[in-house]
Write a protein that holds these residues in place. Sequence first.
Motif, PDB file in Angstrom:
ATOM      1  N   MET A 282       0.833  -1.203   0.000  1.00  0.00           N
ATOM      2  CA  MET A 282       0.000   0.000   0.000  1.00  0.00           C
ATOM      3  C   MET A 282       0.869   1.254   0.000  1.00  0.00           C
ATOM      4  O   MET A 282       0.564   2.248  -0.681  1.00  0.00           O
ATOM      5  CB  MET A 282      -0.931  -0.014   1.202  1.00  0.00           C
ATOM      6  N   ALA A 283       1.968   1.233   0.759  1.00  0.00           N
ATOM      7  CA  ALA A 283       2.873   2.378   0.787  1.00  0.00           C
ATOM      8  C   ALA A 283       3.486   2.614  -0.586  1.00  0.00           C
ATOM      9  O   ALA A 283       3.598   3.761  -1.051  1.00  0.00           O
ATOM     10  CB  ALA A 283       3.965   2.158   1.831  1.00  0.00           C
TER      11      ALA A 283
ATOM     12  N   TYR B 173      -0.173   5.207  -0.727  1.00  0.00           N
ATOM     13  CA  TYR B 173      -1.041   5.424   0.429  1.00  0.00           C
ATOM     14  C   TYR B 173      -0.206   5.820   1.649  1.00  0.00           C
ATOM     15  O   TYR B 173       0.865   5.240   1.882  1.00  0.00           O
ATOM     16  CB  TYR B 173      -1.784   4.143   0.800  1.00  0.00           C
ATOM     17  N   PRO B 174      -0.660   6.757   2.457  1.00  0.00           N
ATOM     18  CA  PRO B 174      -0.081   6.888   3.802  1.00  0.00           C
ATOM     19  C   PRO B 174      -0.496   5.656   4.600  1.00  0.00           C
ATOM     20  O   PRO B 174      -1.592   5.116   4.393  1.00  0.00           O
ATOM     21  CB  PRO B 174      -0.731   8.165   4.354  1.00  0.00           C
TER      22      PRO B 174
ATOM     23  N   PRO C 102      11.647   4.324   0.642  1.00  0.00           N
ATOM     24  CA  PRO C 102      12.024   5.687   1.037  1.00  0.00           C
ATOM     25  C   PRO C 102      10.804   6.541   1.373  1.00  0.00           C
ATOM     26  O   PRO C 102       9.738   6.397   0.777  1.00  0.00           O
ATOM     27  CB  PRO C 102      12.734   6.223  -0.214  1.00  0.00           C
ATOM     28  N   ALA C 103      10.967   7.429   2.325  1.00  0.00           N
ATOM     29  CA  ALA C 103       9.981   8.472   2.648  1.00  0.00           C
ATOM     30  C   ALA C 103       8.578   7.921   2.874  1.00  0.00           C
ATOM     31  O   ALA C 103       7.599   8.418   2.322  1.00  0.00           O
ATOM     32  CB  ALA C 103       9.960   9.524   1.536  1.00  0.00           C
ATOM     33  N   VAL C 104       8.481   6.879   3.693  1.00  0.00           N
ATOM     34  CA  VAL C 104       7.174   6.321   4.003  1.00  0.00           C
ATOM     35  C   VAL C 104       6.478   7.188   5.040  1.00  0.00           C
ATOM     36  O   VAL C 104       7.079   7.584   6.037  1.00  0.00           O
ATOM     37  CB  VAL C 104       7.307   4.884   4.543  1.00  0.00           C
ATOM     38  N   ASP C 105       5.207   7.521   4.785  1.00  0.00           N
ATOM     39  CA  ASP C 105       4.391   8.260   5.749  1.00  0.00           C
ATOM     40  C   ASP C 105       3.799   7.229   6.701  1.00  0.00           C
ATOM     41  O   ASP C 105       2.781   6.606   6.413  1.00  0.00           O
ATOM     42  CB  ASP C 105       3.297   9.042   5.020  1.00  0.00           C
ATOM     43  N   LEU C 106       4.453   7.039   7.855  1.00  0.00           N
ATOM     44  CA  LEU C 106       4.097   5.952   8.768  1.00  0.00           C
ATOM     45  C   LEU C 106       3.713   6.495  10.141  1.00  0.00           C
ATOM     46  O   LEU C 106       4.468   7.245  10.760  1.00  0.00           O
ATOM     47  CB  LEU C 106       5.286   4.994   8.919  1.00  0.00           C
TER      48      LEU C 106
END
Length: 362
Positions: free
Chosen positions: A243-244, A248-249, A282-286
């Motif tokens: 999903m990431a 998707y966040p 990289p740069a995952v909104d987690l």
Amino acid sequence: MAVARQQGIAAGAGWRPRQLLVTRSSLGFAQGRAIVNRAAALGVEVVELRGDRVTLDLPDDPRRAYAAAKSTLAVVVAPPSKRRLQPIAPSADWRVDLAEGCPAHCSYCYLAGSLKGPPITRVYANLDEILDGLAAYVGQGRVTSGSRDRAHEGTTFEASCYTDPLALEPVTGALSATIAWFGQWDAAVQLRFTSKFADVGPLLALDHHGRTRMRASINPPLFARFEGGTSPVSARLDALARMAVAGYPVGLTIAPIIAASGWEAAYGALLDEVAASFADLPAVDLTIELITHRFTAGSKAVLESWYPGSSLDMGMTGRTTKRTKFGTEKQVYDAATMRALRRFFEERIAATLPCARILYWT
């Protein structure tokens, strides 16, 4: 009880009810008819009821009755009272229900005692009416809309308070439709859902425009054994990573955190597994939500009838009573245990997942 001890469904596999009960009014909605068609195509037995009351002939034996109810999905119409949204702190501004009930067999189930009658899952046929009513709530919440720290999330709508919408997706298609609807909604809004299932394939190519955050509900193997009928935790993390990659966040719901023997090593290994899953992205909104185990007298009684012999500790040792805003009482860990748990998670998350934001602890 065999159904409660099952180890989980295969990665990517979805839940299939044994039968679908269809109320008369639900057939007046396109979504209701679509659910019937999807269920029939999957080989599910479809039973059209004469009226709008959900009825199911259940065996006298409580365990068999539970199993029969949990394997049944009903298509109903959400009345106006169900479409009036309620706040859902600390997760989101508002709770939006696409269904009520869940097909999983979790020994700690949060729904136990809060939903009346046999544990039949009910999905709503009037999805368009539900979605059309959301605009009136934009900017009105207090969790994210009115928060300095989370205002960038916009007005948030939680879709998994009373269900696991991803579990129902193969039969209902409701989650995909809702994600696409939010994707077309040009406003500061966010749909949120959490799941113990892994079949995200239908969601990956949707035009979500970053307005839906999926969270995987996870626990280490030591405690995931209390989550019967769900996808393996490794499959949930793989689904979240997919999903990431699809833009998707995403997030983690570590729940319920169980302070039983070996918890530090178990949760430490779980956080290491999460870090490995996201190492190459990289740069995952987690985000991370941390929810400790709690129960009420009512839910304990229901759970003990559903899962007799479960080794989940619901004793009073190390517990204290907390009164809710609704005037009811629940049993939570005592202050010393809570401090130890919180300190551990905050320190380990900072060390292993420095990119993640902890949204709340409860």
